[in-house]
Design a protein around this motif. Sequence first.
Motif, PDB file in Angstrom:
ATOM      1  N   GLN A  56       0.829  -1.200   0.000  1.00  0.00           N
ATOM      2  CA  GLN A  56       0.000   0.000   0.000  1.00  0.00           C
ATOM      3  C   GLN A  56       0.867   1.255   0.000  1.00  0.00           C
ATOM      4  OE1 GLN A  56      -2.861   0.140   3.167  1.00  0.00           O
ATOM      5  NE2 GLN A  56      -3.663   2.141   2.587  1.00  0.00           N
ATOM      6  N   ARG A  57       0.522   2.190  -0.862  1.00  0.00           N
ATOM      7  CA  ARG A  57       1.265   3.434  -0.988  1.00  0.00           C
ATOM      8  C   ARG A  57       1.197   4.208   0.324  1.00  0.00           C
ATOM      9  NH1 ARG A  57       2.966   7.058  -5.056  1.00  0.00           N
ATOM     10  NH2 ARG A  57       2.593   9.258  -4.582  1.00  0.00           N
ATOM     11  N   GLN A  58       2.361   4.694   0.769  1.00  0.00           N
ATOM     12  CA  GLN A  58       2.462   5.404   2.040  1.00  0.00           C
ATOM     13  C   GLN A  58       2.565   6.910   1.804  1.00  0.00           C
ATOM     14  OE1 GLN A  58       2.599   3.404   5.185  1.00  0.00           O
ATOM     15  NE2 GLN A  58       1.759   2.108   3.559  1.00  0.00           N
ATOM     16  N   SER A  59       2.202   7.675   2.789  1.00  0.00           N
ATOM     17  CA  SER A  59       2.350   9.130   2.707  1.00  0.00           C
ATOM     18  C   SER A  59       2.718   9.663   4.098  1.00  0.00           C
ATOM     19  CB  SER A  59       1.048   9.785   2.218  1.00  0.00           C
ATOM     20  OG  SER A  59      -0.021   9.507   3.105  1.00  0.00           O
ATOM     21  N   PRO A  60       3.382  10.826   4.143  1.00  0.00           N
ATOM     22  CA  PRO A  60       3.825  11.652   3.016  1.00  0.00           C
ATOM     23  C   PRO A  60       4.967  10.992   2.260  1.00  0.00           C
ATOM     24  CG  PRO A  60       4.702  12.527   5.066  1.00  0.00           C
ATOM     25  CD  PRO A  60       3.768  11.421   5.446  1.00  0.00           C
ATOM     26  N   ARG A  61       5.215  11.478   1.041  1.00  0.00           N
ATOM     27  CA  ARG A  61       6.240  10.878   0.208  1.00  0.00           C
ATOM     28  C   ARG A  61       7.646  11.324   0.603  1.00  0.00           C
ATOM     29  NH1 ARG A  61       4.457   6.549  -1.147  1.00  0.00           N
ATOM     30  NH2 ARG A  61       5.912   6.332  -2.896  1.00  0.00           N
ATOM     31  N   ILE A  62       7.755  12.464   1.223  1.00  0.00           N
ATOM     32  CA  ILE A  62       9.045  12.937   1.737  1.00  0.00           C
ATOM     33  C   ILE A  62       8.859  13.282   3.208  1.00  0.00           C
ATOM     34  CG2 ILE A  62      10.882  14.661   1.544  1.00  0.00           C
ATOM     35  CD1 ILE A  62      10.042  15.074  -1.366  1.00  0.00           C
ATOM     36  N   VAL A  63       9.672  12.665   4.060  1.00  0.00           N
ATOM     37  CA  VAL A  63       9.638  12.933   5.497  1.00  0.00           C
ATOM     38  C   VAL A  63      10.967  13.577   5.863  1.00  0.00           C
ATOM     39  CG1 VAL A  63       9.440  11.947   7.794  1.00  0.00           C
ATOM     40  CG2 VAL A  63       8.146  10.947   5.895  1.00  0.00           C
ATOM     41  N   SER A  64      10.940  14.804   6.355  1.00  0.00           N
ATOM     42  CA  SER A  64      12.197  15.487   6.660  1.00  0.00           C
ATOM     43  C   SER A  64      12.166  16.095   8.048  1.00  0.00           C
ATOM     44  CB  SER A  64      12.495  16.571   5.619  1.00  0.00           C
ATOM     45  OG  SER A  64      11.469  17.523   5.551  1.00  0.00           O
ATOM     46  N   VAL A  65      13.341  16.132   8.668  1.00  0.00           N
ATOM     47  CA  VAL A  65      13.486  16.671  10.013  1.00  0.00           C
ATOM     48  C   VAL A  65      14.655  17.654  10.020  1.00  0.00           C
ATOM     49  CG1 VAL A  65      14.090  16.125  12.414  1.00  0.00           C
ATOM     50  CG2 VAL A  65      12.522  14.639  11.144  1.00  0.00           C
ATOM     51  N   PRO A  66      14.415  18.915  10.375  1.00  0.00           N
ATOM     52  CA  PRO A  66      15.518  19.875  10.500  1.00  0.00           C
ATOM     53  C   PRO A  66      16.333  19.587  11.754  1.00  0.00           C
ATOM     54  CG  PRO A  66      13.442  20.899  11.121  1.00  0.00           C
ATOM     55  CD  PRO A  66      13.104  19.527  10.631  1.00  0.00           C
ATOM     56  N   THR A  67      17.619  19.876  11.692  1.00  0.00           N
ATOM     57  CA  THR A  67      18.485  19.531  12.817  1.00  0.00           C
ATOM     58  C   THR A  67      19.735  20.392  12.846  1.00  0.00           C
ATOM     59  OG1 THR A  67      19.764  17.708  13.806  1.00  0.00           O
ATOM     60  CG2 THR A  67      19.614  17.747  11.421  1.00  0.00           C
ATOM     61  N   ARG A  68      20.301  20.502  14.028  1.00  0.00           N
ATOM     62  CA  ARG A  68      21.671  21.002  14.139  1.00  0.00           C
ATOM     63  C   ARG A  68      22.613  19.901  13.676  1.00  0.00           C
ATOM     64  NH1 ARG A  68      21.647  21.506  20.171  1.00  0.00           N
ATOM     65  NH2 ARG A  68      19.873  20.114  19.899  1.00  0.00           N
ATOM     66  N   CYS A  69      23.872  20.242  13.478  1.00  0.00           N
ATOM     67  CA  CYS A  69      24.829  19.267  12.975  1.00  0.00           C
ATOM     68  C   CYS A  69      26.222  19.602  13.480  1.00  0.00           C
ATOM     69  CB  CYS A  69      24.806  19.278  11.439  1.00  0.00           C
ATOM     70  SG  CYS A  69      26.064  18.258  10.676  1.00  0.00           S
ATOM     71  N   THR A  70      26.922  18.598  13.973  1.00  0.00           N
ATOM     72  CA  THR A  70      28.325  18.776  14.351  1.00  0.00           C
ATOM     73  C   THR A  70      29.163  17.724  13.636  1.00  0.00           C
ATOM     74  OG1 THR A  70      28.072  17.352  16.296  1.00  0.00           O
ATOM     75  CG2 THR A  70      27.767  19.731  16.615  1.00  0.00           C
ATOM     76  N   GLU A  71      30.352  18.118  13.207  1.00  0.00           N
ATOM     77  CA  GLU A  71      31.242  17.220  12.466  1.00  0.00           C
ATOM     78  C   GLU A  71      32.285  16.599  13.375  1.00  0.00           C
ATOM     79  OE1 GLU A  71      33.042  18.292   8.811  1.00  0.00           O
ATOM     80  OE2 GLU A  71      31.389  19.597   8.199  1.00  0.00           O
ATOM     81  N   HIS A  72      32.591  15.341  13.117  1.00  0.00           N
ATOM     82  CA  HIS A  72      33.634  14.619  13.830  1.00  0.00           C
ATOM     83  C   HIS A  72      34.364  13.728  12.825  1.00  0.00           C
ATOM     84  CE1 HIS A  72      31.556  15.748  17.591  1.00  0.00           C
ATOM     85  NE2 HIS A  72      30.451  15.430  16.933  1.00  0.00           N
ATOM     86  N   VAL A  73      35.589  13.383  13.128  1.00  0.00           N
ATOM     87  CA  VAL A  73      36.355  12.471  12.282  1.00  0.00           C
ATOM     88  C   VAL A  73      36.617  11.191  13.062  1.00  0.00           C
ATOM     89  CG1 VAL A  73      38.523  12.088  11.057  1.00  0.00           C
ATOM     90  CG2 VAL A  73      37.412  14.327  10.956  1.00  0.00           C
ATOM     91  N   LEU A  74      36.260  10.074  12.461  1.00  0.00           N
ATOM     92  CA  LEU A  74      36.477   8.764  13.068  1.00  0.00           C
ATOM     93  C   LEU A  74      37.626   8.079  12.327  1.00  0.00           C
ATOM     94  CD1 LEU A  74      35.479   6.502  15.003  1.00  0.00           C
ATOM     95  CD2 LEU A  74      33.927   5.778  13.160  1.00  0.00           C
ATOM     96  N   GLU A  75      38.676   7.746  13.055  1.00  0.00           N
ATOM     97  CA  GLU A  75      39.841   7.048  12.478  1.00  0.00           C
ATOM     98  C   GLU A  75      39.812   5.595  12.950  1.00  0.00           C
ATOM     99  OE1 GLU A  75      41.895   8.233  10.354  1.00  0.00           O
ATOM    100  OE2 GLU A  75      41.915  10.420  10.550  1.00  0.00           O
ATOM    101  N   LEU A  76      39.649   4.674  12.017  1.00  0.00           N
ATOM    102  CA  LEU A  76      39.598   3.252  12.369  1.00  0.00           C
ATOM    103  C   LEU A  76      40.929   2.591  12.038  1.00  0.00           C
ATOM    104  CD1 LEU A  76      36.061   2.126  11.152  1.00  0.00           C
ATOM    105  CD2 LEU A  76      36.755   3.096  13.350  1.00  0.00           C
ATOM    106  N   PRO A  77      41.547   1.927  12.984  1.00  0.00           N
ATOM    107  CA  PRO A  77      42.818   1.237  12.726  1.00  0.00           C
ATOM    108  C   PRO A  77      42.583  -0.091  12.014  1.00  0.00           C
ATOM    109  CG  PRO A  77      42.143   0.859  14.974  1.00  0.00           C
ATOM    110  CD  PRO A  77      41.127   1.804  14.391  1.00  0.00           C
TER     111      PRO A  77
END
Length: 318
Positions: A29-50
């Motif tokens: 069955q077709r679902q709605s709404p077709r686009i679901v969006s949430v505004p947010t703050r954002c912080t950047e981080h760097v992940l270094e995997l050995p």
Amino acid sequence: MSNGAETTALQQPTFPLKAPGTAVVHAGQRQSPRIVSVPTRCTEHVLELPEGADLFASLEASLTDFAVPGIMAEFVSGQFGHIDYVHPAYGPDAEHPMSFTQAFTVDDPSRLRHASATIGWRDDSPFCHVHASWTNADGETRGGHLLPGTLAGPFGLTIRLLALPDAHLISDVDPETGFSAFAPHPVTPAHATASSSTAPDLAAAARPAEAVVARVRPGEILDEAVLAVCRTAGFDSAEVVASLGSTTGAVFIDGTAPWPAVEFTHLSGAVTGARNSTPRITLSGEVVDVAGEVSSGTLKPQANPVAVTFELFVRRTD
């Protein structure tokens, strides 16, 4: 499969194939709404995997490390040491034209080309969704939907994390497509308090959104969805980063990848003049098709409908 060479024959379709970019109507069955969006703050981080680090465990642990309910990620550089993966396949019939292959394994170190991930929750446990491409020691390029068990290689992996304190990313089975998919949910004050070791920053939460994370449903045209997300958020200029999902094949400015589904290892681009009547949208990306082959280019405007879902991340630049 080992050493990057798939050893089983590609399953052939039992139904007529259509041109790349032809939308698919799913059996559910077709679902709605077709686009679901949430505004947010954002912080950047760097992940270094050995070398030897478990990719999925490391990404999922980052939710606790940064005390956020959702993270979008893009891989910067490095090497896989072991890869478990699947890639798109033809489904059983015309009503269910999309599926996945059996699991394949790459045992030798492979150089990262591109990868993106959504990190959130399934059944109240950390969960992540990762698409990637790589080049093996023989120079062969492959790609797909990564599985738990994937490890960092001798040169490790560098991953850029975009932590989202206001978006709770939850993966559930979608009744329309029958596949699991992530969707963003606004963080409630109660959840923010429970998921963080400190009280929520109410003053910061009141600031205008820096970004939007969205779930785009099947049939929505990808560049039109990006524009709709920007306009709803009030962004005039924005960048698209750390986004992944699928379209019905891919239609590039100078080529195509086959219908019925390809998976994007990454999507990037820019939007300017979103609030005007003549906005400019440029999107480029790389996809993996039903043969596990990798294609890339600039997307042709208004030509790429979502196949199953798209996990879209848009960050304000104006």
